[in-house]
Scaffold this motif. Structure first.
Motif, short mmCIF file in Angstrom:
data_model
loop_
_atom_site.label_atom_id
_atom_site.label_comp_id
_atom_site.label_asym_id
_atom_site.label_seq_id
_atom_site.Cartn_x
_atom_site.Cartn_y
_atom_site.Cartn_z
N THR A 54 41.17 108.69 64.54
CA THR A 54 40.51 107.87 63.62
C THR A 54 38.99 107.91 63.89
O THR A 54 38.62 108.57 64.86
N ARG A 108 44.15 108.26 60.63
CA ARG A 108 43.92 106.98 60.08
C ARG A 108 42.57 107.00 59.42
O ARG A 108 41.56 107.08 60.06
N VAL A 196 49.51 101.99 59.87
CA VAL A 196 49.63 103.23 60.90
C VAL A 196 50.33 102.72 62.05
O VAL A 196 51.16 103.43 62.71
#
Length: 264
Positions: A54, A108, A196
């Motif tokens: 992410t 993500r 997630v």
């Protein structure tokens, strides 16, 4: 340990965060080297079963890379592609590292994914995006082309959709990115972390051996003739069926209990 990324593990999940929010998490050679090191740590850690990638903040997942270190040599004062330099370059090593991770990786997306950042997300196995993020390949707007990521994007997106991204440089929303194959799921921003985490926990509950052998086989047969694919995959299935994890999984199913996988 790292300056440009964050690395943490919990509950069999390694979370890697691009940590340059002031620069929209743009890739630098240093960040790429740190990512490659973190990928190696996660791959070699038996406690890690899933990787989540992410970006810090909610402005950008990743805004792409600078143009330095792409593997150029000089000829008559002009940069030219040099095969040896290209294979040694940080971007080449980053984007070719994903098939060898040995573990599932989830992107993500809480922020926009642009240029090389779109390629970075597309290189992940699964992509979960907040509903308000956008994705784009804007290179054509400055006289360039998304050469570095095109091989990855082309594996995910049908040609007509890919060409529209490349030709126009326009941003598309998360829902459209899902519809054309760049994104796996789109969720409300408030639900992003929960989804997630839920997905990572679900995958982490599976056999680590099956995940690794299955993922490796997916990339091993890519682009090969059908006959070669079937032969390779049948051999993999025979070996996997004899594993302790497969025996435990079958026994647990017959006994009506949750399996206790050990990755062997």
């Amino acid at each position: 340990m790292y300056d440009a990324i964050l690395y943490e593990t919990a509950d069999h999940v390694a979370r890697i965060t691009l940590n340059r929010p002031q620069a929209r998490n743009a890739l630098t050679d240093q960040m790429i080297e740190e990512l490659l090191d973190a990928f190696g740590r996660a791959r070699d850690d038996d406690e890690v079963r899933v990787i989540v990638l992410t970006g810090a903040g909610d402005r950008a997942f990743c805004a792409g890379a600078d143009l330095g270190g792409l593997g150029a040599a000089q000829r008559d004062g002009r940069p030219v592609a040099d095969p040896e330099a290209i294979r040694a370059s940080a971007p080449y090593r980053l984007f070719t590292a994903f098939p060898r991770l040995g573990k599932p990786i989830i992107a993500r997306l809480a922020g926009h994914a642009v240029a090389g950042g779109l390629g970075l997300a597309a290189a992940c196995d699964l992509v979960i995006a907040a509903e308000d993020v956008t994705l784009a390949t804007p290179e054509v707007n400055v006289g360039l082309w998304p050469m570095m990521i095109m091989a990855i994007v082309n594996r995910n997106v049908p040609p007509k959709h890919a060409f529209r991204l490349y030709y126009t440089g326009e941003r598309i929303g998360a829902a459209e990115a899902r519809d054309i194959g760049l994104v796996t799921e789109v969720v409300p921003r408030a639900d992003l972390d929960a989804r997630v985490d839920e997905l990572a926990r679900l995958i982490a509950s599976k056999s680590p051996l099956a995940l690794r052998r299955g993922r490796d086989a997916f990339f091993a047969v890519e682009g090969r003739p059908l006959e070669d694919q079937v032969a390779h995959l049948l051999g993999e299935l025979v070996e996997l069926a004899g594993s302790a994890d497969a025996k435990e999984g079958i026994a647990a199913y017959l006994e009506g209990r949750a399996p206790r996988f050990r990755g062997a």
